[in-house]
Design an enzyme around this catalytic site. Structure first.
Site, mmCIF file in Angstrom:
data_model
loop_
_atom_site.group_PDB
_atom_site.id
_atom_site.type_symbol
_atom_site.label_atom_id
_atom_site.label_comp_id
_atom_site.label_asym_id
_atom_site.label_seq_id
_atom_site.Cartn_x
_atom_site.Cartn_y
_atom_site.Cartn_z
ATOM 1 C CD GLN A 1 -7.811 15.374 -17.254
ATOM 2 O OE1 GLN A 1 -7.627 15.409 -16.041
ATOM 3 N NE2 GLN A 1 -8.989 15.085 -17.771
ATOM 4 N NE ARG B 1 -7.409 15.768 -22.054
ATOM 5 C CZ ARG B 1 -6.735 16.888 -22.191
ATOM 6 N NH1 ARG B 1 -5.656 16.941 -22.962
ATOM 7 N NH2 ARG B 1 -7.084 17.995 -21.590
ATOM 8 N N GLY B 2 -9.622 17.046 -24.538
ATOM 9 C CA GLY B 2 -9.348 18.448 -24.795
ATOM 10 C C GLY B 2 -10.281 18.859 -25.931
ATOM 11 C CG ASP C 1 -14.051 21.445 -22.093
ATOM 12 O OD1 ASP C 1 -13.333 21.836 -21.162
ATOM 13 O OD2 ASP C 1 -13.780 20.474 -22.820
HETATM 14 O O1 MRU Z 1 -11.929 16.013 -19.727
HETATM 15 P P1 MRU Z 1 -10.935 16.693 -20.618
HETATM 16 O O2 MRU Z 1 -9.536 16.283 -20.351
HETATM 17 O O3 MRU Z 1 -11.322 16.573 -22.070
HETATM 18 O O4 MRU Z 1 -11.058 18.229 -20.235
HETATM 19 C C1 MRU Z 1 -10.275 19.139 -20.946
HETATM 20 C C2 MRU Z 1 -10.381 20.550 -20.491
HETATM 21 O O5 MRU Z 1 -11.115 20.871 -19.602
HETATM 22 C C3 MRU Z 1 -9.570 21.559 -21.277
HETATM 23 O O6 MRU Z 1 -9.177 22.610 -20.457
HETATM 24 C C4 MRU Z 1 -10.416 22.124 -22.434
HETATM 25 O O7 MRU Z 1 -10.991 21.086 -23.174
HETATM 26 C C5 MRU Z 1 -9.634 22.996 -23.344
HETATM 27 S S1 MRU Z 1 -8.423 22.130 -24.304
HETATM 28 C C6 MRU Z 1 -7.675 23.257 -25.308
#
Ligand code: MRU
Length: 348
Positions: free
Chosen positions: A200, A50-51, A241
């Protein structure tokens, strides 16, 4: 020192996608080796990887290794299998634009090499996926460098969710200035929002900053206002995102609340991400699709009931921070200040 764990890479024989299962951190460091489209899709959907940038990297590598399993003997037939996998992976999560960006890059590279032999097409796809990975590494470092120009030694920094090495290919985005600052002895005091419902912040941000020897304190999401009021926060740094063409930025649910608080307390709010996260085809934040996730993540978090069975829960995974709350957007190309619509356009 940065994160030592690479969240998404190829195995040595370059025919499997290797992921660290982020749902198990910090209790276990377990690596998965995948080469089936269903497994890659599931890993993205369930947040094993994720991220935004890491999702893009995993999708590119995943598309490559899963395509290798095609039994096609012509480029035309191989393309059909490739497109089927690409379209399927694109349905895994809707908000992070990096997923679509990486799949598009792979597709464009395929189209460019279409007249070559099947072996050469496969070679080109491998090359493109590795390029996406390497470019992300360079971007993280550049984002960190630009971000650091806005910070001073000893500052207290608040971050939400995880936009670190484990969400990218090395430095991260929001955490990149922290890593670079640490190398220069900046001695930041980082506060990590726990980030309900999937934690997270406490599971991943605290894990990686602590591993790197950076001073990190976990707070529950609802403590941010108090911690700001106590004067412990000099800047907020978050990832993104998808950034719309007008500067509205989607990030993990809760980010917009932190931004509104930061404005109230006069604390700068920085959004950090590669230019691949800016989506010029999305005019404003209202046009960003917000992923809705399973109610059980709230009512039955981590295998224990946290709300009575049968009670409804609403679980949007992201929110959009209005551009007016963002002090600057930091990309690998530099610091973008308002007015965002004009300045983002100029950057592209
Ligand atoms: O649901 P996730 O854990 O994928 O959400 C991740 C985020 O919101 C992060 O802040 C974003 O993807 C940036 S990662 C460099």
């Amino acid at each position: 020192m940065t994160m030592s764990v690479v969240p998404a890479k190829l195995n040595e024989s370059k025919d499997k996608l290797v992921l660290i299962d982020q749902t198990l951190i910090p209790n276990e460091e377990k690596f998965l080796e995948l080469d089936e489209a269903e497994d890659v899709w599931e890993a993205i959907k369930k947040l094993r990887v994720r991220g935004a940038p890491a999702i893009g990297i995993a999708a590119a590598y995943g598309l490559y290794v899963c395509s290798l399993k095609s039994e096609a003997t012509t480029v035309k037939d191989f393309k059909k299998d490739f497109e089927e996998i690409r379209n399927y992976l694109a349905t895994s999560r809707p908000t992070a634009v990096n997923l679509f960006w990486a799949l598009d890059r792979m597709t464009k590279r395929f189209e460019k090499e279409e007249n070559m032999s099947l072996a050469e097409v496969k070679e080109a796809l491998l090359d493109e996926s590795e390029k996406i990975f390497r470019e992300d590494q360079a971007m993280g470092k550049a984002i960190g460098k630009h971000g650091l120009t806005l910070l001073k030694p000893g500052m207290g920094l608040l971050t939400h969710c995880n936009a670190g090495g484990i969400a990218t290919s090395g430095y991260g985005t929001a955490l990149a200035p922290m890593y670079l600052g640490d190398e220069k002895g900046y001695d930041f005091k980082v506060y990590a929002d726990e980030t309900r419902p999937l934690l997270q912040g406490s599971r991943l941000t605290a894990y990686e900053l602590d591993k790197a020897g950076i001073d990190v304190t976990v707070i529950c999401d609802d403590m941010a206002s108090q911690v700001m009021k106590e004067g412990k926060i000099d800047a907020v740094l978050v990832g993104c995102d998808r950034v719309a063409a007008n500067g509205d930025a989607a990030n993990k649910i809760g980010t917009s609340g932190v931004a509104i608080l930061a404005k109230e307390y006069g604390i700068p709010m920085y959004v950090l991400g590669p230019t691949s996260t800016i989506d010029m085809d999305t005019p404003t934040g209202d046009d960003i699709e917000i992923e809705l996730r399973d109610e059980e993540e709230i009512g039955n978090g981590f295998g224990r009931r946290t709300a009575p069975k049968g009670v409804k829960a609403y679980n949007p995974a992201f929110d959009v921070t209005d551009a007016k709350y963002i002090t600057a957007i930091i990309t690998e190309k530099g610091v973008i200040k308002p007015p965002y619509k004009e300045n983002i356009k100029e950057l592209f």
